[in-house]
Scaffold this motif. Sequence first.
Motif, PDB file in Angstrom:
ATOM      1  N   THR A  58       0.965  -1.265   0.191  1.00  0.00           N
ATOM      2  CA  THR A  58      -0.156  -0.010  -0.106  1.00  0.00           C
ATOM      3  C   THR A  58       0.840   1.375  -0.105  1.00  0.00           C
ATOM      4  O   THR A  58       0.344   2.310  -0.040  1.00  0.00           O
ATOM      5  CB  THR A  58      -0.926   0.136   1.199  1.00  0.00           C
ATOM      6  N   ASP A  62      -0.076   5.222  -0.963  1.00  0.00           N
ATOM      7  CA  ASP A  62       0.060   6.184   0.101  1.00  0.00           C
ATOM      8  C   ASP A  62       0.724   7.316  -0.340  1.00  0.00           C
ATOM      9  O   ASP A  62       0.182   8.654  -0.092  1.00  0.00           O
ATOM     10  CB  ASP A  62       0.638   5.557   1.578  1.00  0.00           C
ATOM     11  N   ASP A  65      -1.275   9.738  -2.644  1.00  0.00           N
ATOM     12  CA  ASP A  65      -2.420  10.438  -1.891  1.00  0.00           C
ATOM     13  C   ASP A  65      -1.916  11.450  -1.275  1.00  0.00           C
ATOM     14  O   ASP A  65      -2.502  12.717  -1.243  1.00  0.00           O
ATOM     15  CB  ASP A  65      -3.132   9.588  -0.674  1.00  0.00           C
ATOM     16  N   GLU A  66      -0.432  11.736  -1.146  1.00  0.00           N
ATOM     17  CA  GLU A  66       0.051  13.119  -0.611  1.00  0.00           C
ATOM     18  C   GLU A  66       0.764  13.863  -1.657  1.00  0.00           C
ATOM     19  O   GLU A  66       1.263  13.437  -2.719  1.00  0.00           O
ATOM     20  CB  GLU A  66       1.322  12.418   0.445  1.00  0.00           C
TER      21      GLU A  66
END
Length: 107
Positions: A58, A62, A65-66
Amino acid sequence: MSSNDTKHLQTELTEDEYERFRKYAREHGLSLKGTGHQALIEWIERQQQADPNDPAFTLLDDLEDEPLPASAATDAREEADLVDEWHGSDESFRLVDDPSPQPDTDE
């Protein structure tokens, strides 16, 4: 399989667990021994599979998403544009993965 090729396991179940186990075996036309064997093999195989929720799988999601820090911004130039702009020394160099022989320049 001969008896020398097999090992035997024993476990304990609560009354409720045993009834659920017995009912499953009966509904699927299996013996208790066959059901136990199948259940154990399937459990082992499931334990040996990669967990899709493992952080190793994942991490890229992650990161997407940042937002990127300002220092990671790019002007999206092509590699050829960057090479054309390079004003470094004119010394030749060889890539490590380049299998072609290079002339010795230390003469």
